[in-house]
Design a protein around this motif. Structure first.
Motif, mmCIF file in Angstrom:
data_model
loop_
_atom_site.group_PDB
_atom_site.id
_atom_site.type_symbol
_atom_site.label_atom_id
_atom_site.label_comp_id
_atom_site.label_asym_id
_atom_site.label_seq_id
_atom_site.Cartn_x
_atom_site.Cartn_y
_atom_site.Cartn_z
ATOM 1 N N LEU A 72 26.412 28.595 -18.035
ATOM 2 C CA LEU A 72 26.821 29.961 -17.703
ATOM 3 C C LEU A 72 25.688 30.711 -17.022
ATOM 4 O O LEU A 72 25.905 31.426 -16.033
ATOM 5 C CB LEU A 72 27.267 30.695 -18.971
ATOM 6 N N LEU A 76 25.599 32.235 -13.122
ATOM 7 C CA LEU A 76 25.264 33.627 -12.814
ATOM 8 C C LEU A 76 24.069 33.707 -11.865
ATOM 9 O O LEU A 76 24.076 34.496 -10.907
ATOM 10 C CB LEU A 76 24.973 34.390 -14.103
ATOM 11 N N TYR A 79 25.138 32.326 -8.374
ATOM 12 C CA TYR A 79 26.145 33.134 -7.700
ATOM 13 C C TYR A 79 25.572 34.483 -7.253
ATOM 14 O O TYR A 79 25.685 34.850 -6.080
ATOM 15 C CB TYR A 79 27.337 33.364 -8.614
ATOM 16 N N TYR A 80 24.946 35.194 -8.170
ATOM 17 C CA TYR A 80 24.469 36.539 -7.841
ATOM 18 C C TYR A 80 23.116 36.519 -7.140
ATOM 19 O O TYR A 80 22.952 37.103 -6.057
ATOM 20 C CB TYR A 80 24.398 37.392 -9.117
ATOM 21 N N LEU A 177 33.926 28.274 -17.392
ATOM 22 C CA LEU A 177 32.814 29.218 -17.277
ATOM 23 C C LEU A 177 32.828 29.950 -15.943
ATOM 24 O O LEU A 177 32.253 31.038 -15.830
ATOM 25 C CB LEU A 177 31.486 28.487 -17.460
ATOM 26 N N SER A 179 35.047 31.508 -14.689
ATOM 27 C CA SER A 179 35.846 32.740 -14.767
ATOM 28 C C SER A 179 34.969 33.987 -14.746
ATOM 29 O O SER A 179 35.448 35.070 -14.414
ATOM 30 C CB SER A 179 36.704 32.731 -16.039
ATOM 31 N N VAL A 180 33.676 33.856 -15.072
ATOM 32 C CA VAL A 180 32.800 35.031 -15.102
ATOM 33 C C VAL A 180 32.559 35.601 -13.711
ATOM 34 O O VAL A 180 32.145 36.763 -13.587
ATOM 35 C CB VAL A 180 31.452 34.701 -15.772
ATOM 36 N N VAL A 181 32.807 34.812 -12.650
ATOM 37 C CA VAL A 181 32.629 35.329 -11.297
ATOM 38 C C VAL A 181 33.974 35.558 -10.620
ATOM 39 O O VAL A 181 34.044 35.675 -9.392
ATOM 40 C CB VAL A 181 31.745 34.376 -10.452
ATOM 41 N N TYR A 188 40.811 32.170 -16.573
ATOM 42 C CA TYR A 188 40.810 33.504 -15.967
ATOM 43 C C TYR A 188 42.240 34.016 -15.795
ATOM 44 O O TYR A 188 42.535 35.186 -16.055
ATOM 45 C CB TYR A 188 40.104 33.454 -14.613
ATOM 46 N N LYS A 191 43.596 35.029 -19.150
ATOM 47 C CA LYS A 191 43.037 36.323 -19.561
ATOM 48 C C LYS A 191 43.734 37.465 -18.830
ATOM 49 O O LYS A 191 44.013 38.515 -19.424
ATOM 50 C CB LYS A 191 41.539 36.352 -19.286
#
Length: 237
Positions: A72, A76, A79-80, A177, A179-181, A188, A191
Motif C-alpha cells: 500500500l 501511494l 502514484y502520488y 489495494l 482502490s486507494v487511488v 472499489y 465500496k
C-alpha cells in the motif's frame, strides 16, 4: 428480502454489471502484475546466482526492500510522488502534464513486489536442479540462454510451480489495494455500491464471494497444470 438482492442483479438499478466490470479490472491488474513479476523474478534470480558481487548485492537489496515495505505504501509513493515527479519533468521539458493511469501503477508496483518474492522461489528452484544435469548439458555444448531455455527452465518449473500458484492467489487479494487511488476494481466498486445503497453487508459479501470464486478456479487450474508438469518428473524412491 427479494428487493435487497435486486441490488446485485443486471438491471439498470442493479450493481451486477458494475461488480463484474470491477472483477474484470481486478483480473487484468493481477495478470499484468503476475507477468511483470515473473520476468523480474527470473532476471533477479539469475543475477543473484551468476552475476558479479556488486550486481548480486544490488539484487539482494531490491529483494529486501520490496519485501519489507508494505504494498500500500509503495502504491501511494509511486502514484502520488511518482506522478508529481513525472509532471515536473514534463513541464521542465516543455510538455503538458499527463494523468498517471491507476491500473498501470498497480501493475508496475505489484509486479515489482511479486518479482521480489518470485526471485526467491526461482532461486530455490534453480538450486534444486541436480548439478550433474547442468554439467551434462554443458558437455553437449549448451551455454548461456540456450542452456537456460532448454535445460534449466524446464527442470526448475515443477519446483517453482507451487510457490508461483501461491503468489498468484496473494496477488488477487493484493490487487484490492489499488482502490486507494480510485481505480474501479472489484473492492472499489463494492465500496461505491455499499455507500450508495447503505447495504454494506450485501456488497462486501458479494465481493468476498467473487474473490473466493476466483481463488477456487485458480486452485483448480494450477492443480491441473502441476499434475501435467509433474508427469515428466522422475518418481521419488
Amino acid at each position: 428480502m427479494p428487493a435487497i438482492f435486486d441490488l446485485i442483479d443486471f438491471s439498470e438499478q442493479g450493481w451486477g454489471s458494475a461488480l463484474l466490470k470491477g472483477l474484470w479490472m481486478t483480473l487484468q491488474i493481477s495478470a499484468g502484475a503476475f507477468v511483470v513479476g515473473l520476468f523480474i523474478g527470473l532476471v533477479v534470480a539469475c543475477a543473484k546466482l551468476g552475476s558479479p558481487r556488486p550486481v548480486a548485492t544490488l539484487m539482494r537489496g531490491y529483494t529486501t526492500l520490496f519485501r519489507a515495505v508494505p504494498e500500500l505504501l509503495l502504491i501511494l509513493l509511486l502514484y502520488y510522488v511518482g506522478s508529481m515527479g513525472l509532471n515536473a519533468l514534463m513541464l521542465w521539458a516543455g510538455y503538458s502534464e499527463v494523468d498517471v493511469s491507476g491500473p498501470l501503477v498497480a501493475i508496475l508496483v505489484l509486479g515489482l513486489v511479486q518479482g521480489a518474492y518470485a526471485s526467491e522461489i526461482f532461486r530455490a528452484a534453480i538450486l534444486a536442479i541436480p548439478h550433474g544435469q547442468i554439467e551434462a548439458a554443458r558437455a553437449f555444448g549448451l551455454n548461456g540462454f540456450g542452456l537456460f531455455r532448454r535445460v534449466t527452465l524446464p527442470i526448475m518449473a515443477p519446483y517453482a510451480l507451487a510457490g508461483m500458484s501461491n503468489l498468484w492467489i496473494n496477488l488477487i487479494k493484493d490487487s484490492a489495494l489499488i482502490s486507494v487511488v480510485g481505480t474501479n476494481e472489484l473492492l472499489y466498486t463494492a465500496k461505491q455500491a455499499a455507500g450508495s445503497t447503505r447495504h454494506y453487508l450485501l456488497f462486501y459479501l458479494t465481493a468476498a464471494a467473487l474473490y473466493y470464486l476466483v481463488t477456487l478456479t485458480s486452485n483448480y487450474l494450477s492443480g491441473r497444470i502441476e499434475r501435467r508438469i509433474r508427469r515428466w518428473m522422475p518418481l521419488a524412491e
